[in-house]
Design an enzyme around this catalytic site. Structure first.
Site, PDB file in Angstrom:
ATOM      1  N   GLU A   1       4.615  -0.364  -7.197  1.00  0.00           N
ATOM      2  CA  GLU A   1       3.503  -1.221  -7.655  1.00  0.00           C
ATOM      3  C   GLU A   1       3.686  -1.611  -9.122  1.00  0.00           C
ATOM      4  O   GLU A   1       3.430  -2.748  -9.509  1.00  0.00           O
ATOM      5  CB  GLU A   1       2.149  -0.517  -7.487  1.00  0.00           C
TER       6      GLU A   1
ATOM      7  N   ARG B   1       4.233  -5.548 -10.001  1.00  0.00           N
ATOM      8  CA  ARG B   1       3.113  -6.209 -10.688  1.00  0.00           C
ATOM      9  C   ARG B   1       3.377  -6.350 -12.190  1.00  0.00           C
ATOM     10  O   ARG B   1       3.153  -7.412 -12.770  1.00  0.00           O
ATOM     11  CB  ARG B   1       1.806  -5.442 -10.459  1.00  0.00           C
TER      12      ARG B   1
HETATM   13  C1  DMJ Z   1       1.026  -7.382  -3.052  1.00  0.00           C
HETATM   14  O1  DMJ Z   1       1.034  -6.412  -4.011  1.00  0.00           O
HETATM   15  C2  DMJ Z   1       2.427  -7.746  -2.640  1.00  0.00           C
HETATM   16  O2  DMJ Z   1       2.423  -8.967  -1.992  1.00  0.00           O
HETATM   17  C3  DMJ Z   1       3.043  -6.710  -1.754  1.00  0.00           C
HETATM   18  O3  DMJ Z   1       4.290  -7.106  -1.301  1.00  0.00           O
HETATM   19  C4  DMJ Z   1       2.168  -6.434  -0.576  1.00  0.00           C
HETATM   20  N1  DMJ Z   1       0.829  -6.117  -0.966  1.00  0.00           N
HETATM   21  C5  DMJ Z   1       0.168  -6.973  -1.900  1.00  0.00           C
HETATM   22  C6  DMJ Z   1      -0.509  -8.173  -1.294  1.00  0.00           C
HETATM   23  O4  DMJ Z   1      -1.024  -8.016  -0.072  1.00  0.00           O
END
Ligand code: DMJ
Length: 614
Positions: free
Chosen positions: A124, A128
């Site tokens: 994450e 992100r």
């Molecule tokens: C996001 O953080 C990214 O797209 C990830 O690959 C999957 N989950 C979330 C969105 O649903």
């Protein structure tokens, strides 16, 4: 007087009604040639972003978690990670939101530090935060964002230091030590460990730091060493041994982005690393062979789950997360070109046509997961498709799966399919989805939040706005309504799984450092020993600062990012190496003969030796 008033009143009523009717038309007439002004639709998306942002700024500025209903925020750890702000930078750049950007940049510069004792999720935080910084740097050229990406990358990369090189689930920001998951017997998620590569390879490209590249690609090698059947991977993997744990296979949570990053790694380095394409193609035939199903009564194509591995029964459960597949398949088939251009190219084949058909079918299914849900017109988190001939609806929703987190996967596929086909249907579906989000996820005070139940009347809201609402969902809506294809062109830019655009690049001094152990033919032996030597010498970021890492200078969006130079054809590269070797041999021969001459002429041997040593 009375007559005049009546006539005027009637006229006023007619005009008022007509105005309202036309406005209503703009909102709902999405038919081809209909009244939707896509420029205006795009501005509506910007307005929703602005409102979401304004409320976040007011209620929870700088904090990682935002609760729009209770109008407050909180951090995940002792200090903020920049979750909302960093994830949103490139969307703001795309939308031209200068004021919001200025404040965000200042906050990042003055308030954000990752030097504290806290365990973060490797995946994450990479997708992100590192992804957010990298694309912000790509779009703006602002060094602050690259510095932050490097600082955080250096901390996160410690999470890869397991016996196998498969990252642990978490890493401590201060000690840079990885920590295995507290759940799942200490296993990491397959999707999580295989969805770091675009970010770390781009970081390697920008800094010249080989470590990022090697650590990231080694993960894929170790996964591939398991030699799974038909390219379908179980959703858990052990960092200690590198072996898969269990045999649960799905393209939903914990499995999804493994497949996405195979094809995107191939595209990112300008189609020069065939190994990832081969793996993607293997997986794709596995998906077609083992995971496809069709619902009743309307025969919607879905991708199910194998709870007991290949050979076990197919469960017809499908996460909304799977809806990225339409876009992935379309991208894999066309390599980001328009469908007409792709079909005209020499590489087009019946297999690619079939992949493309599947892309359209899956995107249609995902649209139905919105359209068929009443009253919201918004998809739940998970559906179960009906396969019984007597079924009267294509899917049902279990009570625990009725929420909607404002996820991006379907709109992502609509955007990709629209760019590639220009079929207005994808915009029409997208606009309807957008209006549903606008209507039902808007809080009473004008912020936006997720839903607890998409089937209740009115749809029940939930107190959380995820950062991907800003970084992905609204970005893809905006891009779907963008008429100019040169804004982030799909054959020159790769979108990370968090929708952060990064450029396609020549891998230059880097190489694919592995080959498939269980395959006779090596896919990856391409590097000349000299190239390896050069790579080893340039391992430190500072060594790269002035060494052309930015040969493809990031561009701001008004001048849509240009493609990197295409890779030279292999034959040309070989010729260059041959010429170089020949000239080295000539130089050496000349050198030898010079020394021989000097010795013969009786020159001092010690002097000659000194020269040689020097
Ligand atoms: C996001 O953080 C990214 O797209 C990830 O690959 C999957 N989950 C979330 C969105 O649903």
């Amino acid at each position: 007087m009375l007559l005049k008033a009546t006539v005027l009143g009637a006229a006023f009523y007619v005009f008022y009604y007509l105005g309202w009717y036309l406005k209503y038309q703009v909102q709902v007439d999405t038919s081809p040639g209909g009244a939707v002004d896509w420029r205006r639709a795009q501005q509506e998306v910007v307005q929703v972003f602005r409102d979401s942002w304004r409320h976040y700024e007011h209620d929870a500025w700088g904090q990682d978690v935002y609760k729009p209903l209770s109008q407050r925020g909180e951090n995940m750890g002792p200090k903020p990670l920049g979750w909302m702000i960093v994830d949103s930078l490139d969307t703001m750049m795309l939308m031209g939101l200068e004021d919001e950007l200025k404040v965000s940049r200042a906050w990042i510069k003055n308030e954000l530090s990752y030097d504290f004792d806290y365990d973060v999720n490797v995946f994450e935080t990479t997708i992100r935060m590192i992804g957010g910084f990298l694309s912000a740097y790509y779009l703006s050229g602002d060094e602050l964002y690259l510095d932050k990406a490097v600082d955080l990358g250096d901390r996160i990369v410690g999470g890869f230091d397991s016996p196998s090189g498969i990252p642990y689930a978490s890493v401590n920001l201060k000690t840079r030590r990885g920590k295995q998951s507290h759940a799942d017997g200490g296993a990491s998620s397959t999707a999580e460990v295989a969805t770091l590569q675009l970010e770390f390879k781009y970081l390697a490209k920008l800094t010249g730091e080989a470590l990022y590249w090697e650590k990231a690609e080694n993960v894929i090698k170790r996964l591939d060493d398991n030699n799974v059947q038909d390219g379908l991977v179980p959703i858990f993997v052990r960092p200690d041994s590198g072996r898969y744990q269990g045999n649960y296979i799905r393209l939903g949570s914990r499995g999804d982005t493994y497949y996405e990053y195979l094809i995107k790694q191939y595209l990112q380095t300008n189609k020069t690393e065939d190994i990832y394409k081969t793996m993607y193609d293997e997986s794709l035939s596995g998906i077609k062979k083992h995971l496809l199903g069709h619902s009743e009564p309307n025969k919607l194509t879905f991708i199910g789950e194998l709870e007991n591995g290949v050979g076990g029964p197919l469960s017809s459960k499908m996460d909304h997360l799977v809806c990225f597949v339409g876009g992935m398949l379309a991208l894999g088939a066309t390599e980001g070109k328009s469908i007409d251009e792709a079909r005209r190219s020499a590489r087009w084949s019946p297999k690619l046509e079939q992949d493309f058909t599947l892309a359209k079918e899956m995107t249609h299914t995902c649209w139905k997961m919105y359209e068929d849900v009443e009253p919201s017109g918004l998809s739940p988190e998970i559906v179960v498709f009906n396969t019984d001939k007597s079924s009267t609806s294509d899917f049902y929703i279990k009570p625990m799966d009725k929420h909607n987190l404002q996820r991006p996967e379907t709109i992502e596929s609509l955007f990709v399919l629209y760019r590639i086909t220009k079929d207005p249907i994808y915009r029409e579906w997208g606009y309807k989805m957008f209006k549903s989000f606008e209507k039902y996820t808007k809080t009473p005070n004008g912020a936006y939040t997720s839903l607890k139940d998409v089937t209740s009347t009115p749809p029940k809201q939930m107190d959380n706005m995820e950062s991907f609402w800003l970084s992905e969902t609204l970005k893809y809506f905006y891009l779907l309504f963008e008429d100019d294809d040169s804004v982030l062109p799909l054959d020159q830019v790769v979108f990370s799984t968090e929708a952060h655009p990064m450029p396609v690049f020549d891998k230059g001094r880097f190489k694919t450092g592995w080959s498939r152990a269980h395959h006779e033919k090596s896919n990856a032996q391409e590097a000349h020993p000299k190239a390896q030597q050069a790579q080893a010498q340039e391992a430190h970021p500072k060594a790269q600062e002035n060494a052309g890492a930015h040969q493809d200078k990031p561009k701001v969006l008004e001048n849509a990012p240009a493609a990197e130079k295409p890779a030279k054809p292999a034959i040309e590269q070989l010729k260059e190496i041959k010429d170089e070797l020949e000239s080295e041999v000539k130089q050496q021969a000349q050198h030898d003969s010079d020394i021989a001459k000097k010795l013969k002429s009786g020159e001092n041997v010690n002097k000659i030796l000194d020269e040689l040593i020097e």
